[in-house]
Design a protein around this motif. Structure first.
Motif, mmCIF file in Angstrom:
data_model
loop_
_atom_site.group_PDB
_atom_site.id
_atom_site.type_symbol
_atom_site.label_atom_id
_atom_site.label_comp_id
_atom_site.label_asym_id
_atom_site.label_seq_id
_atom_site.Cartn_x
_atom_site.Cartn_y
_atom_site.Cartn_z
ATOM 1 N N PRO A 177 0.805 -1.233 0.000
ATOM 2 C CA PRO A 177 0.000 0.000 0.000
ATOM 3 C C PRO A 177 0.838 1.283 0.000
ATOM 4 N N LEU A 178 2.073 1.198 0.456
ATOM 5 C CA LEU A 178 2.866 2.429 0.553
ATOM 6 C C LEU A 178 3.863 2.569 -0.575
ATOM 7 N N GLY A 179 3.782 1.650 -1.545
ATOM 8 C CA GLY A 179 4.729 1.727 -2.659
ATOM 9 C C GLY A 179 6.165 1.636 -2.192
ATOM 10 N N ALA A 205 10.218 2.790 -3.468
ATOM 11 C CA ALA A 205 11.031 3.743 -2.725
ATOM 12 C C ALA A 205 12.301 3.107 -2.175
ATOM 13 N N ASN A 206 12.409 1.779 -2.355
ATOM 14 C CA ASN A 206 13.525 1.049 -1.806
ATOM 15 C C ASN A 206 14.828 1.421 -2.499
ATOM 16 N N THR A 207 15.495 2.414 -1.972
ATOM 17 C CA THR A 207 16.647 2.981 -2.639
ATOM 18 C C THR A 207 17.799 1.990 -2.737
ATOM 19 N N LEU A 208 18.091 1.317 -1.628
ATOM 20 C CA LEU A 208 19.159 0.321 -1.578
ATOM 21 C C LEU A 208 18.618 -0.841 -0.753
ATOM 22 N N PRO A 209 19.249 -2.038 -0.826
ATOM 23 C CA PRO A 209 18.724 -3.151 -0.024
ATOM 24 C C PRO A 209 18.623 -2.761 1.455
ATOM 25 N N GLY A 210 17.414 -2.912 2.010
ATOM 26 C CA GLY A 210 17.226 -2.656 3.427
ATOM 27 C C GLY A 210 17.116 -1.196 3.813
ATOM 28 N N MET A 216 15.761 2.049 7.964
ATOM 29 C CA MET A 216 16.421 0.786 7.645
ATOM 30 C C MET A 216 15.632 -0.382 8.218
ATOM 31 N N THR A 217 15.410 -1.389 7.379
ATOM 32 C CA THR A 217 14.715 -2.594 7.840
ATOM 33 C C THR A 217 15.789 -3.644 8.121
ATOM 34 N N ILE A 218 16.267 -3.679 9.371
ATOM 35 C CA ILE A 218 17.420 -4.536 9.658
ATOM 36 C C ILE A 218 17.035 -5.988 9.938
#
Ligand SMILES: *Cc1c(COP(=O)(O)O)cnc(C)c1O
Length: 343
Positions: free
Chosen positions: A97-99, A103-108, A119-121
């Motif tokens: 839902p948030l696209g 927007a995922n610029t780099l992994p994580g 950061m999604t660690i």
């Protein structure tokens, strides 16, 4: 309160002993198919798609025999999730839902808002909330490994406007203290980073997570530390939570809460007012009150904007300003969270 569900275990053993079997949860709460309305019955399909996961300590705060318990309703995979999927999709409920994938610029790493990166660690959470906007998120492909830090560091240096790193997930406090210390150490090497923010529901569902090692790490970093906990109902908060928050407060961690407005759970002025006062008892200030992100499987939690605005107006009238959270919506492509107008 059913205390016999868990002993005073440390947080790792609590994390290793989560309830993941819907039948076990129903048995602990003494709920039979007789107590549940047909649309409330277990959906194996929903459970397979996004597994039930709930700490015993959180279950201990649920009312035995109450199929409408607001904590139970947040975690139990039932039929309404999979109902009318065509209609859900037509009504704008999507897998992302948030696209965020875009927007995922780099992994994580996500950089949507000017001065802060997220950061999604880890992909892991201590609790699976049925309304989670990341319930379909392909985490496994998207966790930063140690070698990805090189690229992220580069990116941050190229963007001097970034001054804050937000740890999100998954839930960043499911990660070991050693790993957290390692990440914080990397952030500290960048002079432009002033603030570390941790978004986590673990202090609510397993307050023992705020252990001495974590306190030492947060007390000794040069970064300003903010913890945003996530609670939707005062029933979620107990004395263990108070103790954890007091320890954090004593080492100068700034404490906020965010909630999601959820039908049948907290879509009510009295419940939200009680939550604000209860949070303040624990030294936590309400920060955001989010309207639901339209994620597939969560359409039964939706309340209309008009209802949200009516509830919010009542909060404005009754509470001191510092106990009124900001009512916002997350819109993909916007440069900030969008406040809902309340006149
Ligand atoms: C919500 C969010 C933030 C933080 O926003 P604040 O308004 O500073 O609380 C940062 N990045 C992303 C991707 C977010 O969704």
């Amino acid at each position: 309160m059913i205390n016999y569900l868990y002993q005073e275990k440390n947080w790792q053993s609590q994390l290793n002993d989560l309830i993941s079997d819907p039948e076990e949860l129903l048995a602990l709460l003494k709920l039979t198919t007789h107590d549940l309305k047909s649309e409330q019955l277990l959906s194996q399909h929903a459970h397979q798609q996004f597994k039930l996961r709930v700490p015993r300590q959180f279950v201990a705060k649920m009312q035995v025999g109450n199929a409408y318990d607001p904590l139970f309703l947040q975690v139990f995979p039932h039929h309404l999730e999979m109902q009318d999927m065509e209609k859900q999709i037509q009504a704008g409920f999507s897998a992302d839902p948030l696209g965020e994938l875009e927007a995922n610029t780099l992994p994580g790493m996500l950089h949507k808002y000017k001065s802060r990166i997220l950061m999604t660690i880890t992909g892991a959470c201590a609790i699976h909330c049925r309304y989670c906007f990341r319930r379909h998120f392909p985490y496994q492909e998207n966790l930063p490994k140690s070698r990805d830090w090189f690229a992220i560091e580069h990116y941050i240096r190229d963007h001097p406007e970034i001054n804050e790193i937000i740890l999100s997930g998954g839930d960043p406090l499911t990660v070991s203290n050693d790993k957290l210390a390692q990440w914080i150490n990397r952030f500290e090497q960048l002079p432009q980073i002033k603030t570390l923010r941790i978004h986590s529901r673990v202090p609510v569902v397993i307050p023992q997570r705020i252990d001495d090692d974590l306190l030492r790490i947060l007390a000794t970093t040069r970064l300003k530390v903010i913890l945003v906990v996530h609670s939707n109902h005062a029933n979620e908060l107990d004395i263990d939570f108070d103790v954890a928050m007091r320890k954090l407060c004593n080492i100068n961690v700034t404490l906020f809460n965010q909630s999601v407005l959820l039908s049948e759970i907290n879509d009510n002025f009295y419940i939200l007012k009680a939550l604000s006062y209860r949070l303040f008892d624990a030294r936590v200030l309400p920060y955001y009150l989010h309207v639901l992100d339209k994620v597939q499987g969560a359409s039964h939690f939706l309340i209309t904007d008009a209802t949200a605005q009516t509830i919010y107006q009542a909060l404005l009238k009754e509470l001191p300003g510092y106990l009124v959270p900001k009512l916002v919506r997350e819109t993909s492509g916007e440069l900030h969270k969008t406040p809902l107008n309340v006149f």
